[in-house]
Design a protein around this motif. Structure first.
Motif, PDB file in Angstrom:
ATOM      1  N   SER A 212       0.309   4.285   1.359  1.00  0.00           N
ATOM      2  CA  SER A 212       0.232   5.257   1.956  1.00  0.00           C
ATOM      3  C   SER A 212       0.528   4.271   3.451  1.00  0.00           C
ATOM      4  O   SER A 212       1.424   5.186   4.153  1.00  0.00           O
ATOM      5  CB  SER A 212      -1.078   5.057   1.825  1.00  0.00           C
ATOM      6  N   CYS A 213       0.724   3.301   3.658  1.00  0.00           N
ATOM      7  CA  CYS A 213       0.588   2.397   4.849  1.00  0.00           C
ATOM      8  C   CYS A 213       1.757   1.756   4.861  1.00  0.00           C
ATOM      9  O   CYS A 213       2.139   0.566   6.076  1.00  0.00           O
ATOM     10  CB  CYS A 213       0.032   2.195   6.273  1.00  0.00           C
TER      11      CYS A 213
ATOM     12  N   CYS B  96       0.515  -0.854   0.019  1.00  0.00           N
ATOM     13  CA  CYS B  96       0.423  -0.074   0.008  1.00  0.00           C
ATOM     14  C   CYS B  96       0.831   1.010  -0.487  1.00  0.00           C
ATOM     15  O   CYS B  96       1.751   1.251   1.128  1.00  0.00           O
ATOM     16  CB  CYS B  96      -1.025   0.128   1.199  1.00  0.00           C
TER      17      CYS B  96
ATOM     18  N   CYS C   3      -5.534   0.759   6.020  1.00  0.00           N
ATOM     19  CA  CYS C   3      -5.883   2.672   5.952  1.00  0.00           C
ATOM     20  C   CYS C   3      -7.500   2.886   5.326  1.00  0.00           C
ATOM     21  O   CYS C   3      -7.469   4.349   5.773  1.00  0.00           O
ATOM     22  CB  CYS C   3      -4.811   3.120   5.751  1.00  0.00           C
TER      23      CYS C   3
HETATM   24 ZN    ZN Z   1      -3.107   0.793   3.577  1.00  0.00          ZN
END
Ligand code: ZN
Length: 228
Positions: free
Chosen positions: A71-72, A69, A165
């Motif tokens: 983002s996370c 991912c 997330c």
């Molecule tokens: Zn994520």
């Protein structure tokens, strides 16, 4: 190129190529260009389309893969829509015309040259456009915008939703690298079969590769039975 001997040829071509040259190596191995040098002048999208066609023949219309991912960092299982990606890559134009001037799709040679500069993205866009002295600032901007579109379209991505997330983001897809992984797995299995049959019966590699998968499996199971 899904026959046994072809799989080994493809594996050698892809395993021996640096990542930048892998797409060109695929096009050369697939007979789309007479030499690796000539394959370097074909659009990146041609290599992507060929890799996706090969993946579809080996895996079907969908491929399970893992991605992080953006983002996370969580590991995500992604189901790649190979057919959709194939249709997108196959439909990409090799060139566009703006005001009588041609903008090319980026090639392997363009990428390799751009990577040696301080601003690879800008260099790649510039290499797709033939800028002469007669080009006005306005025309130049329009040509580079089209080049940016062509370069962006050649980079494939899919949207993924992250359960960790809750974010939704786009993950880059490199069909040539995915094909290299798949072919490496297929080739490893083939080489194990060839080694097993050659040791058991003394057959030549070329003869073993000509056997159908069903016959190879049957002879292998007989060879194993014999050893017990
Ligand atoms: Zn994520």
């Amino acid at each position: 190129m899904t026959g046994s001997a072809d799989t080994l040829v493809l594996w050698e071509a892809l395993a021996g190529a640096s990542p930048v040259l892998a797409g060109a190596a695929l096009l050369h191995a697939g007979g789309e260009a007479p030499s690796l040098a000539a394959a370097c002048d074909l659009p990146l999208a041609a290599a992507a389309a060929m890799a996706l066609r090969q993946l579809r023949q080996r895996c079907g219309d969908h491929l399970d893969t893992l991605a992080a991912c953006p983002s996370c960092g969580a590991r995500l299982e992604v189901l790649l829509p190979l057919r959709q990606l194939d249709e997108h890559a196959s439909a990409l134009p090799a060139a566009s015309t703006v005001g009588g001037r041609t903008v090319r799709s980026p090639t392997t040679r363009d990428v390799a040259a751009a990577l040696t500069t301080d601003d690879p993205d800008a260099s790649l866009r510039a290499s797709c456009v033939q800028l002469d002295d007669g080009v006005t600032e306005h025309e130049r901007a329009a040509l580079l915008a089209v080049a940016e579109d062509l370069c962006g379209a050649a980079a494939l991505s899919v949207r993924v939703d992250c359960p960790d997330c809750g974010g939704s983001s786009s993950v880059d897809v490199d069909p040539v690298a995915l094909l290299a992984d798949q072919v490496a797995m297929d080739a490893a299995q083939l080489l194990r079969d060839v080694a097993g049959l050659a040791a058991a019966y003394g057959w030549r590699e070329a003869d073993i590769l000509r056997l159908s998968p069903a016959r190879r499996a049957a002879y292998l199971s007989m060879a194993r039975g014999r050893r017990r």
